[in-house]
Design an enzyme around this catalytic site. Structure first.
Site, PDB file in Angstrom:
ATOM      1  N   GLY A  16     121.849  78.220 139.407  1.00  0.00           N
ATOM      2  CA  GLY A  16     120.612  78.978 139.531  1.00  0.00           C
ATOM      3  C   GLY A  16     119.752  78.481 140.678  1.00  0.00           C
ATOM      4  CG  LEU A  18     114.729  74.167 139.200  1.00  0.00           C
ATOM      5  CD1 LEU A  18     113.927  73.684 140.400  1.00  0.00           C
ATOM      6  CD2 LEU A  18     113.847  74.241 137.959  1.00  0.00           C
ATOM      7  CB  ALA A  66     117.062  79.207 130.914  1.00  0.00           C
ATOM      8  CG  ASP A 108     104.609  81.683 132.549  1.00  0.00           C
ATOM      9  OD1 ASP A 108     105.786  81.502 132.912  1.00  0.00           O
ATOM     10  OD2 ASP A 108     104.052  82.796 132.603  1.00  0.00           O
ATOM     11  CE1 TYR A 131     113.060  82.967 129.177  1.00  0.00           C
ATOM     12  CE2 TYR A 131     110.735  83.352 129.631  1.00  0.00           C
ATOM     13  CZ  TYR A 131     111.920  82.697 129.918  1.00  0.00           C
ATOM     14  OH  TYR A 131     111.965  81.780 130.935  1.00  0.00           O
ATOM     15  CE  LYS A 135     112.917  78.162 128.718  1.00  0.00           C
ATOM     16  NZ  LYS A 135     114.112  77.453 129.276  1.00  0.00           N
ATOM     17  CD1 TRP A 157     104.533  83.870 137.181  1.00  0.00           C
ATOM     18  CD2 TRP A 157     103.371  84.507 138.983  1.00  0.00           C
ATOM     19  NE1 TRP A 157     103.572  84.754 136.762  1.00  0.00           N
ATOM     20  CE2 TRP A 157     102.836  85.163 137.849  1.00  0.00           C
ATOM     21  CE3 TRP A 157     102.787  84.744 140.224  1.00  0.00           C
ATOM     22  CZ2 TRP A 157     101.766  86.054 137.926  1.00  0.00           C
ATOM     23  CZ3 TRP A 157     101.712  85.627 140.300  1.00  0.00           C
ATOM     24  CH2 TRP A 157     101.213  86.271 139.160  1.00  0.00           C
TER      25      TRP A 157
END
Length: 304
Positions: A16, A18, A66, A108, A131, A135, A157
């Site tokens: 992914g 990140l 994720a 968030d 979601y 999480k 974001w």
């Protein structure tokens, strides 16, 4: 005598945005790192997770894996929970058995998104979507099982060169459409994955040194804006006319899963670890832009 070997890191979800940036950063620094994507390690398989950690024996595990399809989670809650809730539980158990530090990425969306001030790390959560619920379950598993070695890192974001995201989507739409409609009633912090990767590397190192207390951290670029204003800034950096971006409302662009109206996160916890919050979102976007533009492969001149 040979030098003492540097601690090994293991990154899940390594394909992914990140995960790619973190793996690349660690490799550049000469840190031994094992990068596992979902085709190599399915974190919903507890036996596979345990076997992977027993084999590689990392000192630090960073779980970037994720289920991020927010709308699809509403229709498939059990599948989303398996990845976002049960997967981190498996990893936390394996880390506890091994004595490893775990950095768990979160979001968030664990908050209701109705606040009037930035959400602090210790504020009560209240997810309003499937979601977010899944999480939050993953967060709790890590915090419960690893009270001294579990780190929940919430971000939001995200954009980067390694995958599809809002900024690169706006870059493509600028070349394809005369005008673009973007919501102007959702507030948050655009965050560059490269900046988060740097912070994860620093946090894991501090955790091993015993200088960063375990718990929750917020890793978003500082400041705040709206999706509409972010789209306008993207057009401006392209050399295109920002007025081609038109504002609309969340209600007008209704989605299966509601989006938080307010996703601004407070960063106070970093100072407890001897680190400053991440820089402003606008400075980060400006630096990131050449790599984003290269990733999009955009050769056409902006429309006037």
């Amino acid at each position: 005598m040979p030098p003492y070997p540097r601690p090994r890191w293991l990154v899940t979800g390594a394909s992914g945005m990140l995960g790619r940036d973190l793996t690349s950063l660690l490799q550049h620094r000469g840190t031994p790192v094992t990068a596992l994507d979902r085709h190599v390690l399915d974190i919903t398989d507890e036996g596979a997770v345990r076997a992977a950690l027993d084999h590689h024996r990392p000192a630090v595990v960073v779980n970037c894996a994720a289920w991020t399809a927010v709308d699809a989670a509403e229709a498939e809650p059990s599948r989303a929970m398996a990845v976002n809730g049960t997967g981190p539980l498996h990893i936390a158990r394996a880390c506890r058995a091994l004595g490893a530090v775990l950095l768990q990425l979160s979001t968030d969306y664990v908050f209701a998104g109705t606040a009037k001030r930035p959400y602090r790390e210790d504020d009560p959560t209240g997810p309003a979507t499937v979601y977010g619920v899944t999480k939050r379950a993953g967060e709790q598993a890590v915090l419960d099982l690893l009270p001294e070695a579990g780190y929940v890192v919430r971000t939001a974001w995200l954009y980067g060169a390694g995958g599809s995201n809002f900024v690169t989507t706006m870059m493509r739409l600028e070349a394809e459409q005369d005008t673009v409609l973007v919501v102007n009633d959702q507030h948050g912090q655009p965050t560059w994955t490269a900046d988060v990767a740097g912070r994860l590397a620093a946090l894991g190192t501090a955790a091993l040194a015993g200088t960063a207390p375990a718990g929750v951290y917020h890793a978003t670029n500082s400041g705040r804006t709206t999706w509409y204003a972010l789209a306008r800034e993207t057009f401006r950096l392209l050399g295109a006319d920002p007025d081609r971006v038109r504002p609309t409302t969340s209600r007008a662009l209704a989605r299966p899963a509601g989006r938080p109206g307010y996703s601004v996160l407070d960063h106070s916890r970093w100072r407890a670890a001897g680190m400053e919050p991440l820089r402003g979102w606008d400075a980060a976007l400006t630096e990131a832009f050449p790599s984003l533009r290269g990733a999009v492969g955009r050769s056409a001149l902006p429309r006037s």
